[in-house]
Each structure stands twice: as structure tokens, then as C-alpha cells.
Motif scaffolding. Sequence first.
Motif, PDB file in Angstrom:
ATOM      1  N   ALA A   8       0.815  -1.204   0.000  1.00  0.00           N
ATOM      2  CA  ALA A   8       0.000   0.000   0.000  1.00  0.00           C
ATOM      3  C   ALA A   8       0.855   1.263   0.000  1.00  0.00           C
ATOM      4  CB  ALA A   8      -0.925   0.019   1.213  1.00  0.00           C
ATOM      5  N   ASN A   9       0.303   2.311  -0.545  1.00  0.00           N
ATOM      6  CA  ASN A   9       0.907   3.626  -0.391  1.00  0.00           C
ATOM      7  C   ASN A   9      -0.199   4.662  -0.265  1.00  0.00           C
ATOM      8  OD1 ASN A   9       0.662   3.165  -3.430  1.00  0.00           O
ATOM      9  ND2 ASN A   9       1.109   5.344  -3.368  1.00  0.00           N
ATOM     10  N   VAL A  10       0.082   5.683   0.511  1.00  0.00           N
ATOM     11  CA  VAL A  10      -0.895   6.735   0.758  1.00  0.00           C
ATOM     12  C   VAL A  10      -0.279   8.089   0.459  1.00  0.00           C
ATOM     13  CG1 VAL A  10      -2.143   5.403   2.508  1.00  0.00           C
ATOM     14  CG2 VAL A  10      -0.294   6.908   3.201  1.00  0.00           C
ATOM     15  N   ALA A  11      -1.138   9.041   0.135  1.00  0.00           N
ATOM     16  CA  ALA A  11      -0.668  10.395  -0.147  1.00  0.00           C
ATOM     17  C   ALA A  11      -0.113  11.030   1.119  1.00  0.00           C
ATOM     18  CB  ALA A  11      -1.828  11.232  -0.696  1.00  0.00           C
ATOM     19  N   ASP A  12       0.864  11.902   0.944  1.00  0.00           N
ATOM     20  CA  ASP A  12       1.468  12.567   2.100  1.00  0.00           C
ATOM     21  C   ASP A  12       0.439  13.350   2.910  1.00  0.00           C
ATOM     22  OD1 ASP A  12       4.619  13.381   0.435  1.00  0.00           O
ATOM     23  OD2 ASP A  12       3.949  11.570   1.474  1.00  0.00           O
ATOM     24  N   SER A  13      -0.563  13.881   2.237  1.00  0.00           N
ATOM     25  CA  SER A  13      -1.549  14.725   2.914  1.00  0.00           C
ATOM     26  C   SER A  13      -2.412  13.951   3.908  1.00  0.00           C
ATOM     27  CB  SER A  13      -2.450  15.415   1.883  1.00  0.00           C
ATOM     28  OG  SER A  13      -3.111  14.449   1.080  1.00  0.00           O
ATOM     29  N   VAL A  14      -2.462  12.636   3.774  1.00  0.00           N
ATOM     30  CA  VAL A  14      -3.308  11.827   4.661  1.00  0.00           C
ATOM     31  C   VAL A  14      -2.503  10.795   5.449  1.00  0.00           C
ATOM     32  CG1 VAL A  14      -5.256  12.134   3.101  1.00  0.00           C
ATOM     33  CG2 VAL A  14      -3.870  10.056   2.953  1.00  0.00           C
ATOM     34  N   LYS A  15      -1.204  10.780   5.240  1.00  0.00           N
ATOM     35  CA  LYS A  15      -0.356   9.796   5.923  1.00  0.00           C
ATOM     36  C   LYS A  15      -0.470   9.947   7.425  1.00  0.00           C
ATOM     37  CE  LYS A  15       3.031   8.717   3.447  1.00  0.00           C
ATOM     38  NZ  LYS A  15       4.292   8.743   2.653  1.00  0.00           N
ATOM     39  N   GLY A  16      -0.639   8.812   8.090  1.00  0.00           N
ATOM     40  CA  GLY A  16      -0.792   8.826   9.538  1.00  0.00           C
ATOM     41  C   GLY A  16      -2.228   9.014   9.997  1.00  0.00           C
ATOM     42  N   ARG A  17      -3.108   9.378   9.090  1.00  0.00           N
ATOM     43  CA  ARG A  17      -4.524   9.584   9.444  1.00  0.00           C
ATOM     44  C   ARG A  17      -5.445   8.586   8.739  1.00  0.00           C
ATOM     45  NH1 ARG A  17      -7.037  14.108   7.942  1.00  0.00           N
ATOM     46  NH2 ARG A  17      -5.717  14.495   6.112  1.00  0.00           N
ATOM     47  N   PHE A  18      -5.112   8.232   7.507  1.00  0.00           N
ATOM     48  CA  PHE A  18      -5.949   7.326   6.714  1.00  0.00           C
ATOM     49  C   PHE A  18      -5.256   5.979   6.567  1.00  0.00           C
ATOM     50  CE2 PHE A  18      -8.359  10.670   3.932  1.00  0.00           C
ATOM     51  CZ  PHE A  18      -8.701  11.356   5.086  1.00  0.00           C
ATOM     52  N   THR A  19      -6.052   4.910   6.593  1.00  0.00           N
ATOM     53  CA  THR A  19      -5.529   3.564   6.400  1.00  0.00           C
ATOM     54  C   THR A  19      -6.361   2.848   5.339  1.00  0.00           C
ATOM     55  OG1 THR A  19      -4.830   3.461   8.720  1.00  0.00           O
ATOM     56  CG2 THR A  19      -4.970   1.378   7.521  1.00  0.00           C
ATOM     57  N   ILE A  20      -5.690   2.298   4.346  1.00  0.00           N
ATOM     58  CA  ILE A  20      -6.380   1.544   3.305  1.00  0.00           C
ATOM     59  C   ILE A  20      -6.194   0.057   3.569  1.00  0.00           C
ATOM     60  CG2 ILE A  20      -4.374   1.557   1.735  1.00  0.00           C
ATOM     61  CD1 ILE A  20      -6.394   1.822  -0.596  1.00  0.00           C
ATOM     62  N   SER A  21      -7.250  -0.707   3.293  1.00  0.00           N
ATOM     63  CA  SER A  21      -7.169  -2.157   3.453  1.00  0.00           C
ATOM     64  C   SER A  21      -8.132  -2.805   2.458  1.00  0.00           C
ATOM     65  CB  SER A  21      -7.511  -2.585   4.882  1.00  0.00           C
ATOM     66  OG  SER A  21      -8.833  -2.207   5.219  1.00  0.00           O
ATOM     67  N   ARG A  22      -7.970  -4.097   2.290  1.00  0.00           N
ATOM     68  CA  ARG A  22      -8.839  -4.811   1.361  1.00  0.00           C
ATOM     69  C   ARG A  22      -9.055  -6.233   1.838  1.00  0.00           C
ATOM     70  NH1 ARG A  22      -6.066  -4.852  -4.383  1.00  0.00           N
ATOM     71  NH2 ARG A  22      -7.650  -6.435  -4.820  1.00  0.00           N
ATOM     72  N   ASP A  23     -10.169  -6.816   1.396  1.00  0.00           N
ATOM     73  CA  ASP A  23     -10.487  -8.210   1.661  1.00  0.00           C
ATOM     74  C   ASP A  23     -10.655  -8.864   0.293  1.00  0.00           C
ATOM     75  OD1 ASP A  23     -11.726 -10.672   2.160  1.00  0.00           O
ATOM     76  OD2 ASP A  23     -12.770  -9.923   3.917  1.00  0.00           O
ATOM     77  N   ASN A  24      -9.633  -9.568  -0.159  1.00  0.00           N
ATOM     78  CA  ASN A  24      -9.663 -10.137  -1.497  1.00  0.00           C
ATOM     79  C   ASN A  24     -10.763 -11.192  -1.650  1.00  0.00           C
ATOM     80  OD1 ASN A  24      -7.514  -8.545  -2.374  1.00  0.00           O
ATOM     81  ND2 ASN A  24      -5.986 -10.074  -1.819  1.00  0.00           N
ATOM     82  N   ALA A  25     -11.014 -11.935  -0.605  1.00  0.00           N
ATOM     83  CA  ALA A  25     -12.028 -12.992  -0.669  1.00  0.00           C
ATOM     84  C   ALA A  25     -13.418 -12.414  -0.910  1.00  0.00           C
ATOM     85  CB  ALA A  25     -12.008 -13.818   0.607  1.00  0.00           C
ATOM     86  N   LYS A  26     -13.634 -11.214  -0.384  1.00  0.00           N
ATOM     87  CA  LYS A  26     -14.956 -10.574  -0.515  1.00  0.00           C
ATOM     88  C   LYS A  26     -14.977  -9.490  -1.584  1.00  0.00           C
ATOM     89  CE  LYS A  26     -16.189 -11.312   4.349  1.00  0.00           C
ATOM     90  NZ  LYS A  26     -16.583 -10.660   5.625  1.00  0.00           N
ATOM     91  N   ASN A  27     -13.842  -9.273  -2.234  1.00  0.00           N
ATOM     92  CA  ASN A  27     -13.733  -8.183  -3.225  1.00  0.00           C
ATOM     93  C   ASN A  27     -14.164  -6.844  -2.634  1.00  0.00           C
ATOM     94  OD1 ASN A  27     -12.665  -9.675  -5.363  1.00  0.00           O
ATOM     95  ND2 ASN A  27     -14.683 -10.266  -6.125  1.00  0.00           N
ATOM     96  N   MET A  28     -13.640  -6.559  -1.449  1.00  0.00           N
ATOM     97  CA  MET A  28     -13.974  -5.325  -0.755  1.00  0.00           C
ATOM     98  C   MET A  28     -12.727  -4.482  -0.534  1.00  0.00           C
ATOM     99  SD  MET A  28     -17.253  -5.155  -0.132  1.00  0.00           S
ATOM    100  CE  MET A  28     -17.281  -3.878   1.125  1.00  0.00           C
ATOM    101  N   LEU A  29     -12.918  -3.172  -0.615  1.00  0.00           N
ATOM    102  CA  LEU A  29     -11.862  -2.203  -0.346  1.00  0.00           C
ATOM    103  C   LEU A  29     -12.373  -1.256   0.723  1.00  0.00           C
ATOM    104  CD1 LEU A  29      -9.087  -0.939  -1.297  1.00  0.00           C
ATOM    105  CD2 LEU A  29     -10.485   0.569  -2.722  1.00  0.00           C
ATOM    106  N   TYR A  30     -11.461  -0.848   1.626  1.00  0.00           N
ATOM    107  CA  TYR A  30     -11.856   0.018   2.730  1.00  0.00           C
ATOM    108  C   TYR A  30     -10.902   1.194   2.846  1.00  0.00           C
ATOM    109  CZ  TYR A  30     -14.276  -4.301   3.987  1.00  0.00           C
ATOM    110  OH  TYR A  30     -15.051  -5.428   3.970  1.00  0.00           O
TER     111      TYR A  30
END
Length: 117
Positions: free
Chosen positions: A57-79
Amino acid sequence: QVQLVESGGGLVQPGGSLRLSCAASGSISRVNVMGWYRQAPGKEREMVARITSGGGANVADSVKGRFTISRDNAKNMLYLLMNSLKPEDTAVYYCNLNIGGGLLNYWGQGTQVTVSS
């Protein structure tokens, strides 16, 4: 055909939190990159965070430390978990699915996030 449906947007006070979800359906390659982008009024769409099917994963500097991205491949979900929200985070947030380095590129319809007191 691939469909992406976002949910979880809304109005939140500064300092608050929201979690966005994106449900992907259709014929989806197991190797792909999913991401969140946002577009504020009068501004260009910008990348917020991206994550590969392998979990990198990589996040923009403007949101680093505040936003977290994750995914569930089995469910085809992104968060996207958004903490310590600021008024400048106000935008329409879009889910993106990218296959083959841009050979196939899909977008959701967007969900509005408004940070205001």
C-alpha cells in the motif's frame, strides 16, 4: 463487466472518523490495484491511497498517519479508514480498480465526505 459501489460517506465534524467501503463485482482479475481517489470542488482528482492485491500500500502525504487503506480479497472489498478528519478532506471519494497497469480502469460513482462543524 465490473461494478464498484462505494458507501460510508457523510457529514462529520473536524477530528472525527469515517470508514468508506467499496464493493467490487464482476469479472475481476486476481492481480490488480485498488485505490481511493478524491475530488474537491474546483480541484483535480487526486490519489488518496492505493493497495495491490498482494497487500502493498501507499498513501498520499496529505493523509499519511490519518488514513488507512485495506482490502479483503475474498470478498472483493476495499476500505478506507479516515481518522482525524480535517475540513480540507472534504471531497467526493471514488473507488478505483486498475488491472494491467491501466489497461483496464474502473471507477465507482463516488461518495461525498464533508468535514465541517
